[in-house]
Scaffold this active site. Structure first.
Site, mmCIF file in Angstrom:
data_model
loop_
_atom_site.group_PDB
_atom_site.id
_atom_site.type_symbol
_atom_site.label_atom_id
_atom_site.label_comp_id
_atom_site.label_asym_id
_atom_site.label_seq_id
_atom_site.Cartn_x
_atom_site.Cartn_y
_atom_site.Cartn_z
ATOM 1 N N GLY A 85 -30.270 -36.446 -14.458
ATOM 2 C CA GLY A 85 -31.536 -36.089 -14.957
ATOM 3 C C GLY A 85 -32.136 -35.832 -16.229
ATOM 4 O O GLY A 85 -31.368 -36.183 -17.157
ATOM 5 N N ALA B 81 -30.703 -31.574 -17.068
ATOM 6 C CA ALA B 81 -29.359 -31.780 -16.774
ATOM 7 C C ALA B 81 -28.971 -32.989 -15.784
ATOM 8 O O ALA B 81 -29.003 -33.491 -15.667
ATOM 9 C CB ALA B 81 -29.551 -30.061 -16.137
ATOM 10 N N VAL C 283 -25.108 -32.734 -13.893
ATOM 11 C CA VAL C 283 -24.342 -32.085 -12.265
ATOM 12 C C VAL C 283 -23.261 -32.720 -12.144
ATOM 13 O O VAL C 283 -23.266 -33.779 -11.688
ATOM 14 C CB VAL C 283 -24.901 -32.062 -11.660
ATOM 15 C CG1 VAL C 283 -24.318 -31.082 -10.364
ATOM 16 C CG2 VAL C 283 -26.788 -30.908 -11.826
ATOM 17 N N LYS D 263 -23.020 -27.189 -13.624
ATOM 18 C CA LYS D 263 -24.597 -27.609 -14.040
ATOM 19 C C LYS D 263 -24.227 -27.415 -15.459
ATOM 20 O O LYS D 263 -24.216 -26.929 -15.999
ATOM 21 C CB LYS D 263 -25.694 -27.111 -14.088
ATOM 22 C CG LYS D 263 -27.163 -27.172 -14.103
ATOM 23 C CD LYS D 263 -28.394 -26.933 -13.424
ATOM 24 C CE LYS D 263 -29.983 -27.078 -13.990
ATOM 25 N NZ LYS D 263 -30.590 -26.803 -13.339
ATOM 26 N N GLU E 117 -22.007 -22.794 -6.499
ATOM 27 C CA GLU E 117 -21.957 -23.503 -4.979
ATOM 28 C C GLU E 117 -22.656 -24.628 -5.555
ATOM 29 O O GLU E 117 -23.069 -24.899 -5.518
ATOM 30 C CB GLU E 117 -22.376 -22.681 -4.199
ATOM 31 C CG GLU E 117 -22.618 -22.611 -2.868
ATOM 32 C CD GLU E 117 -23.527 -21.934 -1.984
ATOM 33 O OE1 GLU E 117 -23.712 -22.653 -0.717
ATOM 34 O OE2 GLU E 117 -24.220 -21.255 -2.018
ATOM 35 N N VAL F 14 -24.093 -27.236 -2.248
ATOM 36 C CA VAL F 14 -24.505 -27.347 -1.168
ATOM 37 C C VAL F 14 -24.817 -28.053 -0.414
ATOM 38 O O VAL F 14 -24.349 -29.624 -1.636
ATOM 39 C CB VAL F 14 -26.068 -27.066 -1.803
ATOM 40 C CG1 VAL F 14 -27.024 -26.816 -0.490
ATOM 41 C CG2 VAL F 14 -26.742 -25.941 -2.399
ATOM 42 N N ASP G 216 -42.067 -23.908 -10.354
ATOM 43 C CA ASP G 216 -41.797 -25.664 -10.525
ATOM 44 C C ASP G 216 -41.649 -25.719 -9.078
ATOM 45 O O ASP G 216 -41.179 -26.774 -8.669
ATOM 46 C CB ASP G 216 -40.882 -25.542 -11.644
ATOM 47 C CG ASP G 216 -40.852 -26.825 -11.887
ATOM 48 O OD1 ASP G 216 -42.195 -28.077 -11.683
ATOM 49 O OD2 ASP G 216 -40.575 -28.036 -11.804
ATOM 50 N N ASP H 65 -33.361 -24.762 -9.451
ATOM 51 C CA ASP H 65 -33.435 -25.591 -10.162
ATOM 52 C C ASP H 65 -34.379 -24.383 -11.048
ATOM 53 O O ASP H 65 -35.345 -24.022 -10.369
ATOM 54 C CB ASP H 65 -34.840 -26.891 -9.712
ATOM 55 C CG ASP H 65 -33.631 -27.913 -10.194
ATOM 56 O OD1 ASP H 65 -32.415 -28.378 -10.613
ATOM 57 O OD2 ASP H 65 -33.953 -28.797 -10.190
#
Length: 290
Positions: free
Chosen positions: A26, A29, A31, A44, A122, A124, A168, A185
Site C-alpha cells: 500500500g 506499508a 504487509v 507490517k 494477528e 485476520v 481515519d 490501521d
C-alpha cells in the site's frame, strides 16, 4: 519466499520462521503473511515518511508525548534526529493503540511484537481461513449492513471509552472477519481527551460508517450517532454498554466559521485520499494493515 531485507533481522532473532507471501503493498506499508511457530501472522513493514501518502498532520500528532526530553526538543526543532524520532513515534503510536484497544476488548488485530519498524500481529481471516477482505470489497444486504453498522458503532464507543479516536476510520481500514468487522490501521489514532481535534475526527469516523452502510440501508443516513456519542463522553457518562438512541438535540449559537472551513478542508482531503486508494489498483489481497 525469500525474506525481504526488512524482515531478515526478525528471522535471525527467531521472531519469524518463514515468510509465506506478500499480502498487500500500500501507500503507507507493506504487509507479509509469515509463520511464527505453529501460528500464521502478519508482518507490517512501515514505509519511510517520504514514501507514504498519509501525512503526519499536526492535527494527529498534537499532544503526543515522548519520554525522552532530548527527542522532544529535536522533534520540535525538526532536526534530522528529530525527524527520525517523529517517525519512530508515528509508528509506535499504532503499536501502543493496538495494545490498549485489545486490552479494552475492541475488535482490532492482536499485536505480538514490534521490532526494527516491523509490527507483528494477528492475521485476520474469513470463514475459509483466507485473509479477510476490506468492507469496501464486499456488498451487503440491508440487514447485514445494519448489523455491521451497529457492531462498529459499539466498537467506536469502546475505543472512545478507552480514550482513543481512530481518526481515519472508513470502509478501507475495516476487515470483515469470519466473526464480524475488525478495525485496522491506527498510526494516526489520537488521544480523545488530549487532542483538540478529537471531536471533529470522531464525528467524521462515525459519519464515514453511516455513509458507507447507508449505501445498502438508506435508513441509516437519517441517524446521527456521532454528536450523541461525543456529548455523552464529554459529560463522563459514556460506557462500553451505553445504548445510543441516534437522537441528539444540537445546541444553537454563533457559527464557528473556522471550524466549518476546517471541516470542508478535511472532507476534501478525505475524498482525495479515498480516490487515491481506489485508483491505486487492487492490493494483492487486502489493505489489512496486518
Amino acid at each position: 519466499m525469500k525474506a525481504p531485507p526488512r524482515l531478515q533481522s526478525l528471522v535471525e532473532e527467531g521472531l519469524i520462521d518463514t515468510v509465506v507471501r506478500q499480502l498487500m503493498s500500500g501507500k503507507e506499508a507493506m504487509v507479509y503473511v509469515v509463520r511464527c511457530g505453529d501460528e500464521t501472522r502478519c508482518a507490517k513493514i512501515y514505509k519511510e515518511a517520504d514514501q507514504r501518502s498519509f501525512r503526519q498532520a499536526v492535527d494527529y500528532t498534537e499532544n503526543r508525548k515522548v519520554k525522552n526530553t532530548r527527542q522532544a526538543r529535536a522533534m520540535a526543532k525538526g532536526t534530522r534526529f528529530g525527524r527520525q524520532a517523529s517517525e519512530a513515534a508515528w509508528q509506535s503510536a499504532e503499536v501502543d493503540a493496538l495494545y490498549r484497544l485489545a486490552d479494552a476488548g475492541v475488535r482490532v488485530p492482536r499485536p505480538h511484537n514490534f521490532c526494527d519498524g516491523v509490527l507483528l500481529m494477528e492475521l485476520v481471516t474469513d470463514a475459509h481461513g483466507d485473509a479477510a477482505p476490506r468492507l469496501n470489497d464486499v456488498a451487503f444486504t440491508p440487514e447485514d449492513a445494519r448489523l455491521h453498522h451497529a457492531t462498529l458503532l459499539r466498537e467506536v464507543v469502546r475505543m472512545l471509552c478507552a480514550g482513543i479516536v481512530h481518526g481515519d476510520l472508513s470502509e478501507f481500514n475495516i476487515l470483515l472477519a469470519a466473526d464480524g468487522p475488525v478495525i485496522i490501521d491506527l498510526p494516526q489514532a489520537v488521544d480523545a481527551a488530549g487532542n483538540n481535534h478529537a471531536s471533529r475526527m470522531l464525528l467524521r469516523d462515525v459519519a464515514n460508517l453511516r455513509n458507507f452502510f447507508g449505501r445498502f440501508a438508506p435508513d441509516l443516513l437519517k441517524i446521527d450517532y456521532g454528536h450523541e456519542m461525543w456529548d455523552l463522553y464529554q459529560r463522563g457518562v459514556l460506557c462500553p454498554d451505553t445504548v445510543l438512541t441516534g437522537q441528539f438535540q444540537r445546541k444553537t449559537g454563533p457559527v464557528d466559521v473556522g471550524g466549518v472551513l476546517r471541516e470542508i478542508d478535511d472532507a476534501s482531503a478525505e475524498e482525495a485520499a479515498r480516490r487515491v486508494r481506489m485508483a491505486g489498483g487492487a492490493p494483492t489481497a487486502q489493505r489489512s494493515a496486518r
